[in-house]
Structures are given as structure tokens and as C-alpha cells.
Design a protein around this motif. Sequence first.
Motif, PDB file in Angstrom:
ATOM      1  N   PHE A  33       0.899  -1.348  -0.034  1.00 42.02           N
ATOM      2  CA  PHE A  33       0.068   0.179  -0.034  1.00 42.02           C
ATOM      3  C   PHE A  33       0.676   1.272   0.002  1.00 42.02           C
ATOM      4  O   PHE A  33       1.989   1.149   0.715  1.00 42.02           O
ATOM      5  N   ASN A  34       0.444   2.136  -0.567  1.00 41.21           N
ATOM      6  CA  ASN A  34       1.235   3.459  -0.707  1.00 41.21           C
ATOM      7  C   ASN A  34       0.070   4.626  -0.353  1.00 41.21           C
ATOM      8  O   ASN A  34      -0.702   4.814  -1.256  1.00 41.21           O
ATOM      9  N   GLY A  35       0.291   5.501   0.603  1.00 43.68           N
ATOM     10  CA  GLY A  35      -0.531   6.667   0.859  1.00 43.68           C
ATOM     11  C   GLY A  35      -0.589   7.879  -0.082  1.00 43.68           C
ATOM     12  O   GLY A  35       0.513   8.265  -0.356  1.00 43.68           O
ATOM     13  N   GLY A 126       9.566   6.177  -6.795  1.00 38.61           N
ATOM     14  CA  GLY A 126       8.862   5.788  -5.351  1.00 38.61           C
ATOM     15  C   GLY A 126       8.032   4.740  -5.184  1.00 38.61           C
ATOM     16  O   GLY A 126       8.023   3.860  -6.191  1.00 38.61           O
ATOM     17  N   GLY A 127       7.049   4.623  -4.280  1.00 42.89           N
ATOM     18  CA  GLY A 127       6.347   3.422  -3.823  1.00 42.89           C
ATOM     19  C   GLY A 127       4.961   3.322  -4.596  1.00 42.89           C
ATOM     20  O   GLY A 127       4.106   2.334  -4.124  1.00 42.89           O
ATOM     21  N   ILE A 322      -8.049   2.280  -2.267  1.00 39.26           N
ATOM     22  CA  ILE A 322      -8.550   2.557  -3.759  1.00 39.26           C
ATOM     23  C   ILE A 322      -7.413   1.563  -4.608  1.00 39.26           C
ATOM     24  O   ILE A 322      -6.171   1.337  -4.258  1.00 39.26           O
ATOM     25  N   PRO A 323      -7.759   1.128  -5.740  1.00 35.58           N
ATOM     26  CA  PRO A 323      -6.829   0.741  -6.655  1.00 35.58           C
ATOM     27  C   PRO A 323      -6.016   1.815  -7.316  1.00 35.58           C
ATOM     28  O   PRO A 323      -6.429   2.833  -7.633  1.00 35.58           O
ATOM     29  N   ILE A 324      -4.872   1.264  -7.987  1.00 35.35           N
ATOM     30  CA  ILE A 324      -3.951   2.412  -8.600  1.00 35.35           C
ATOM     31  C   ILE A 324      -4.831   2.994  -9.656  1.00 35.35           C
ATOM     32  O   ILE A 324      -4.512   4.060 -10.207  1.00 35.35           O
ATOM     33  N   SER A 325      -5.603   2.349 -10.342  1.00 33.50           N
ATOM     34  CA  SER A 325      -6.356   2.699 -11.576  1.00 33.50           C
ATOM     35  C   SER A 325      -7.254   4.015 -11.106  1.00 33.50           C
ATOM     36  O   SER A 325      -7.439   5.044 -12.055  1.00 33.50           O
ATOM     37  N   GLY A 326      -7.736   4.147  -9.886  1.00 32.55           N
ATOM     38  CA  GLY A 326      -8.574   5.204  -9.591  1.00 32.55           C
ATOM     39  C   GLY A 326      -7.791   6.466  -8.794  1.00 32.55           C
ATOM     40  O   GLY A 326      -8.112   6.999  -8.414  1.00 32.55           O
ATOM     41  N   LEU A 327      -6.683   6.383  -8.976  1.00 28.94           N
ATOM     42  CA  LEU A 327      -5.668   7.357  -8.362  1.00 28.94           C
ATOM     43  C   LEU A 327      -6.059   8.548  -8.569  1.00 28.94           C
ATOM     44  O   LEU A 327      -6.147   9.446  -7.580  1.00 28.94           O
ATOM     45  N   ASP A 346      -3.570   0.584  -3.629  1.00 26.98           N
ATOM     46  CA  ASP A 346      -3.032  -0.621  -3.843  1.00 26.98           C
ATOM     47  C   ASP A 346      -2.633  -0.765  -5.355  1.00 26.98           C
ATOM     48  O   ASP A 346      -3.396  -0.695  -6.103  1.00 26.98           O
ATOM     49  N   PRO A 347      -1.239  -0.877  -5.517  1.00 31.63           N
ATOM     50  CA  PRO A 347      -0.554  -0.858  -6.617  1.00 31.63           C
ATOM     51  C   PRO A 347      -0.973  -2.168  -7.521  1.00 31.63           C
ATOM     52  O   PRO A 347      -0.878  -2.079  -8.787  1.00 31.63           O
ATOM     53  N   THR A 348      -1.447  -3.183  -7.002  1.00 32.38           N
ATOM     54  CA  THR A 348      -1.724  -4.476  -7.747  1.00 32.38           C
ATOM     55  C   THR A 348      -3.300  -4.422  -8.068  1.00 32.38           C
ATOM     56  O   THR A 348      -3.589  -5.372  -9.026  1.00 32.38           O
ATOM     57  N   ALA A 349      -4.085  -3.542  -7.705  1.00 34.75           N
ATOM     58  CA  ALA A 349      -5.262  -3.697  -8.176  1.00 34.75           C
ATOM     59  C   ALA A 349      -5.969  -2.480  -9.204  1.00 34.75           C
ATOM     60  O   ALA A 349      -5.229  -1.552  -9.395  1.00 34.75           O
TER      61      ALA A 349
END
Length: 349
Positions: A33-35, A126-127, A322-327, A346-349
Motif C-alpha cells: 500500500f502507498n498513501g 517511489g512506492g 483504492i486501486p491504482i487505476s483510480g488514483l 493498492d498498486p496491484t489492483a
Amino acid sequence: MRAAVYYGNSKVEIEDVPEPDVTDGHVKVKVAFNGICGTDLHEYYDGPIFISPSDPHPLTGMAMPVVLGHEFSGTVVAVGKGVTDVAEGDRVTIEPVYRCGECRACQAGQYNVCNVVGFHGLMADGGMAEYTVVPRIMIHHLPQNVSTELGALAEPMSVAYHAAALGGVTQESRALIYGAGPIGIGLWFALRGMGLTEIEVVEPTPTRRAAIETLGARTLDPSAIDVAAYIADQTNGAGVDAAYDAAGVAPAVSSALDCLGERRTLVSVAIYDKPIETPLLSLVLKERRIQGTICYTADDYRAVLDLMEAGHYDTTGWVETIPISGLLDQGFAQLRAGQKMKVLVDPTA
């Protein structure tokens, strides 16, 4: 691998980039996870600010474009030559500070104010990606009972803990926090962890007041009461022992100074979008102080992780994933609009 790549003002792309290889003295982490930090929002909407468009950072050699993300946790998947105390499979959180190790601040152990300080996710990739590689010095092992979700909050909670300590408080102190966003909440947790029981949080937004009240905090609505008059009445005119500005607006600074006792400190832990005039007379007449603060050191991380291990932090009602696609739409846009408080990606979602 997928990553959130920053190309400048209002330009972040979720795209496939090469997976990084581990190097000597470094650790490769699969990010859990990355905030999203307020700094990320400032870079996106108002930047570039800390991210250089063209000049490579002296410690990392990187400039824009850069993969965002400096608040993250994950699992070690590879270690470089020379790393002997970290192993594949270790669950970790990251202290994302680059430091020179040579300037006066670094030599004194205060590397958070290094002359050329840098941050993973701002001055290096970064993360906010599926994988990232960091120097061994940035690694903190997560206690067994601390989840990676909570571990991703170690960075912002360490920001708050470092700031809380700069207020010079004791268990008997009374403190006042302005702003009930993530850092304001972190300040409340930190002060509670230091043994304080007399803490009020000043917040004009009903949803934020409700969120921190759910955690057990006492709040004040500055649109409904005169905070300085209330504090004067509650303390017989003595004022609070420390105040913290996590709001970043002029009325908060002015009110906080009015609430402070003599020779007490206002700790500024906000990012100010606009210049603020400092009411110097208020400082002079009571010998009050304004203390700046920036990030943390390993001591703050250890203190926060100890509190996390003890079950001190509660994410109920103010943290979501949230998923990374919704950043951009679920993350940046809704945070900026005040519709969310703290978002983990969540970078995997």
C-alpha cells in the motif's frame, strides 16, 4: 509493472514501466500500500514544487519524470550485496529520506534537515508502483501484529510524532491541535501516546470533527465559539502548553498564538499555500515561539511502530483503500474536494 509517473502540473500517468533491479546496499520491495500525501496533491495541482523538472537531485541523480509515492509498506523480494539484516519475505515500512551524512545536521543526527535532503517518490522513483528499490537505511521491519495497511501510515504518523515532540510537552501538558486531517489525527494519537489527556482539536468541517470524535477526541468548532476565549476560561487565563497548526491557514495561526501560554510553542506542521503574516506582537508580549518541523528521523519511526504494536492507532472512519487505476479520480480529486481524508493506493489492483 504499473506505476504512477509524474510528468508535471496535472500530468500523472498510470503506465507500464520497467521493473527495477536490486543494487548493492539496497532492498527491493513489493509494495502493498502507498498513501497519498498532501505533498503529492500539491505537486499535481500546483507543482512542480519539490520535484525538479530538469536538475538532477545531488543524492539520487534524478529529475522529472519520477514515480510518485513516499508513504508505503510492503514485502522484501530481493536484497543487494552487503545487506545482511534484511531477508526476502520480511514485511517492512519505508522511511523515505535521502541524506548526505556529511553536513552539520546529518552529523548531529538531525538528517531530516540535511542540506541536500531528498525523498523517495519525489527525488527518486517511489512506492506508487508494484515494486521499488530503496537503500537499506530506509527499511523498518513491521512488528508481527502490525498489518501492511497500518504500516503504510508509519510515514505520516511519524511526521506527526516528530512535530508533537517539538512542542516540549509532558503528561501534564494541555495541547491544542488545529486541523483534523490525517496529520491532525496523527498529532492527537502521538500526544495521547506521550501520555497527554487534555487535548482539544479545532476543526470547522463537520465531517472531520465527526471522524476524530469517533476516535475519542474532544473537538471545538471555531465557527461556533471563540476558541481563544474558551481556552482562557478553561485554563484560568494561563493558556495551553503547546499548540499545533496542521490546518495551514492564517486564522488558525492567529488563534493558536492567542491560546498559547507564556513562553510556550506553536509547532507549524502545515504546508502553506499562501504567505501568512505573523502577528509578531503576540510573540513579543508573551515570549511565545513558532517552531517549524519537517518529516522525522528513525527515532520517530521506532516510537510510532512501538505504539502501533501496542494497538494505539485506529484507522476507523478516516482511512480507505483504492486501486491504482483510480488514483486521479477516486484519490486526488476526492481528497482535494474534501470528500475523503486518507487514501491508501493498492498498486496491484
